[in-house]
Design a protein around this motif. Structure first.
Motif, PDB file in Angstrom:
ATOM      1  N   HIS A   1       2.935  16.679   1.338  1.00 32.87           N
ATOM      2  CA  HIS A   1       4.275  16.550   1.920  1.00 32.87           C
ATOM      3  C   HIS A   1       4.529  15.218   2.618  1.00 32.87           C
ATOM      4  CE1 HIS A   1       5.424  20.751   1.200  1.00 32.87           C
ATOM      5  NE2 HIS A   1       4.193  21.045   1.530  1.00 32.87           N
ATOM      6  N   TYR A   2       3.785  14.175   2.278  1.00 31.90           N
ATOM      7  CA  TYR A   2       3.940  12.898   2.976  1.00 31.90           C
ATOM      8  C   TYR A   2       3.749  11.726   2.026  1.00 31.90           C
ATOM      9  CZ  TYR A   2       2.928   8.903   5.932  1.00 31.90           C
ATOM     10  OH  TYR A   2       2.945   7.661   6.496  1.00 31.90           O
ATOM     11  N   LEU A   3       4.566  10.681   2.227  1.00 29.02           N
ATOM     12  CA  LEU A   3       4.401   9.411   1.528  1.00 29.02           C
ATOM     13  C   LEU A   3       4.683   8.291   2.511  1.00 29.02           C
ATOM     14  CD1 LEU A   3       4.128   7.563  -0.988  1.00 29.02           C
ATOM     15  CD2 LEU A   3       6.567   7.930  -1.366  1.00 29.02           C
ATOM     16  N   GLY A   4       3.759   7.357   2.611  1.00 28.56           N
ATOM     17  CA  GLY A   4       3.948   6.163   3.427  1.00 28.56           C
ATOM     18  C   GLY A   4       3.987   4.959   2.508  1.00 28.56           C
ATOM     19  N   VAL A   5       4.995   4.117   2.661  1.00 32.96           N
ATOM     20  CA  VAL A   5       5.140   2.907   1.844  1.00 32.96           C
ATOM     21  C   VAL A   5       5.007   1.718   2.781  1.00 32.96           C
ATOM     22  CG1 VAL A   5       6.670   1.607   0.320  1.00 32.96           C
ATOM     23  CG2 VAL A   5       6.689   4.103   0.248  1.00 32.96           C
ATOM     24  N   ILE A   6       3.985   0.893   2.558  1.00 31.22           N
ATOM     25  CA  ILE A   6       3.747  -0.301   3.370  1.00 31.22           C
ATOM     26  C   ILE A   6       4.088  -1.510   2.519  1.00 31.22           C
ATOM     27  CG2 ILE A   6       2.033  -1.620   4.677  1.00 31.22           C
ATOM     28  CD1 ILE A   6       0.504   1.072   5.003  1.00 31.22           C
TER      29      ILE A   6
ATOM     30  N   SER B   1       1.141  -6.749   4.173  1.00 28.01           N
ATOM     31  CA  SER B   1      -0.152  -6.585   4.817  1.00 28.01           C
ATOM     32  C   SER B   1      -0.134  -7.137   6.237  1.00 28.01           C
ATOM     33  CB  SER B   1      -1.211  -7.324   3.996  1.00 28.01           C
ATOM     34  OG  SER B   1      -2.425  -7.350   4.680  1.00 28.01           O
ATOM     35  N   GLY B   2      -0.647  -6.368   7.184  1.00 29.89           N
ATOM     36  CA  GLY B   2      -0.883  -6.851   8.524  1.00 29.89           C
ATOM     37  C   GLY B   2       0.292  -6.844   9.495  1.00 29.89           C
ATOM     38  N   ASN B   3       1.522  -6.602   9.046  1.00 27.82           N
ATOM     39  CA  ASN B   3       2.623  -6.660  10.006  1.00 27.82           C
ATOM     40  C   ASN B   3       3.192  -5.299  10.353  1.00 27.82           C
ATOM     41  OD1 ASN B   3       4.246  -5.909   7.903  1.00 27.82           O
ATOM     42  ND2 ASN B   3       5.679  -7.584   8.109  1.00 27.82           N
TER      43      ASN B   3
ATOM     44  N   VAL C   1      -1.659  -1.681  -6.224  1.00 29.70           N
ATOM     45  CA  VAL C   1      -1.297  -1.265  -4.873  1.00 29.70           C
ATOM     46  C   VAL C   1      -2.501  -0.579  -4.227  1.00 29.70           C
ATOM     47  CG1 VAL C   1       0.191   0.302  -3.570  1.00 29.70           C
ATOM     48  CG2 VAL C   1       1.131  -1.006  -5.458  1.00 29.70           C
ATOM     49  N   LYS C   2      -2.728  -0.869  -2.960  1.00 29.41           N
ATOM     50  CA  LYS C   2      -3.790  -0.162  -2.226  1.00 29.41           C
ATOM     51  C   LYS C   2      -3.327   1.261  -1.968  1.00 29.41           C
ATOM     52  CE  LYS C   2      -5.536  -4.252   0.090  1.00 29.41           C
ATOM     53  NZ  LYS C   2      -6.809  -4.447  -0.505  1.00 29.41           N
ATOM     54  N   VAL C   3      -4.251   2.204  -2.072  1.00 27.90           N
ATOM     55  CA  VAL C   3      -3.915   3.611  -1.927  1.00 27.90           C
ATOM     56  C   VAL C   3      -4.679   4.201  -0.751  1.00 27.90           C
ATOM     57  CG1 VAL C   3      -4.000   5.871  -3.046  1.00 27.90           C
ATOM     58  CG2 VAL C   3      -3.423   3.839  -4.376  1.00 27.90           C
TER      59      VAL C   3
ATOM     60  N   ALA D   1       0.835  -1.207   0.000  1.00 27.76           N
ATOM     61  CA  ALA D   1       0.000   0.000   0.000  1.00 27.76           C
ATOM     62  C   ALA D   1       0.865   1.250   0.000  1.00 27.76           C
ATOM     63  CB  ALA D   1      -0.924   0.007   1.221  1.00 27.76           C
ATOM     64  N   LEU D   2       0.273   2.320  -0.501  1.00 29.62           N
ATOM     65  CA  LEU D   2       0.897   3.643  -0.501  1.00 29.62           C
ATOM     66  C   LEU D   2      -0.079   4.631   0.116  1.00 29.62           C
ATOM     67  CD1 LEU D   2       2.274   3.623  -4.150  1.00 29.62           C
ATOM     68  CD2 LEU D   2       3.646   3.508  -2.074  1.00 29.62           C
ATOM     69  N   ASN D   3       0.390   5.367   1.077  1.00 31.96           N
ATOM     70  CA  ASN D   3      -0.408   6.436   1.677  1.00 31.96           C
ATOM     71  C   ASN D   3       0.296   7.740   1.359  1.00 31.96           C
ATOM     72  OD1 ASN D   3      -2.225   4.637   2.933  1.00 31.96           O
ATOM     73  ND2 ASN D   3      -0.743   4.301   4.554  1.00 31.96           N
ATOM     74  N   PHE D   4      -0.407   8.655   0.736  1.00 24.31           N
ATOM     75  CA  PHE D   4       0.232   9.924   0.436  1.00 24.31           C
ATOM     76  C   PHE D   4      -0.737  11.072   0.638  1.00 24.31           C
ATOM     77  CE2 PHE D   4      -0.868   7.615  -3.412  1.00 24.31           C
ATOM     78  CZ  PHE D   4      -1.755   8.459  -4.054  1.00 24.31           C
TER      79      PHE D   4
END
Length: 160
Positions: A115-120, A123-125, A156-158, A109-112
């Motif tokens: 000014h932010y980016l999260g790279v996962i 899953s689940g850990n 990819v989950k967003v 997954a990617l969370n953005f």
């Protein structure tokens, strides 16, 4: 290229920072601490002046970190790169930190946002990495689409 203890490959290349940025990242907090200590011991007009100076320095420092000029110094193309089947994410903060180099297929997954980016990665850990980039959400998303390709990005989950 070598394998880190967490199973992620590292290229050994570190993004170069300019000396003025190092001075700002270390100098501004040090000056704020000095003003805070001075503010505790000061009386009257000096206390007001040091308080106004502290607030002004905080506003100026964070405004600079969020400014377009700072974003131009660190283009998104150098922060997020493609190296064959791998996506390379450089850390903007944390001097001499090795970039994250992962196979694009292992990104869960990617969370953005602004000014932010999260790279996962899994899953689940909770195996994820946070990046603070001086770019807007649309710029980060466009670069991720470019690096991962449309099919890779859609797999990819967003923003989970």
């Amino acid at each position: 290229m070598y394998l880190l203890s967490n199973g992620i490959e590292s290229t050994g290349k570190v993004m170069q920072r300019k000396p003025i940025d190092k001075a700002l990242f270390f100098g501004a907090p040090a000056l704020l601490l000095a003003l805070f200590i001075f503010n505790i011991n000061a009386d009257g007009e000096l206390k007001l002046a040091s308080t106004i100076g502290s607030v002004g320095l905080c506003i100026g420092f964070f405004s600079y970190l969020r400014s377009r000029r700072f974003g131009i110094k660190y283009p998104i193309e150098k922060l997020i790169e493609k190296d064959g089947d791998f996506a390379v994410f450089h850390f903007l903060h944390g001097f001499d930190r090795q970039p994250l180099r992962v196979n694009a297929n292992t990104i869960y997954a990617l969370n953005f946002s602004h000014h932010y980016l999260g790279v996962i990665l899994e899953s689940g850990n909770g195996k994820g990495f946070d990046f603070h980039y001086p770019h807007k959400e649309a710029v980060i998303k466009a670069r991720l689409l470019e690096v991962l390709g449309e099919d890779g990005f859609n797999n990819v989950k967003v923003n989970v």
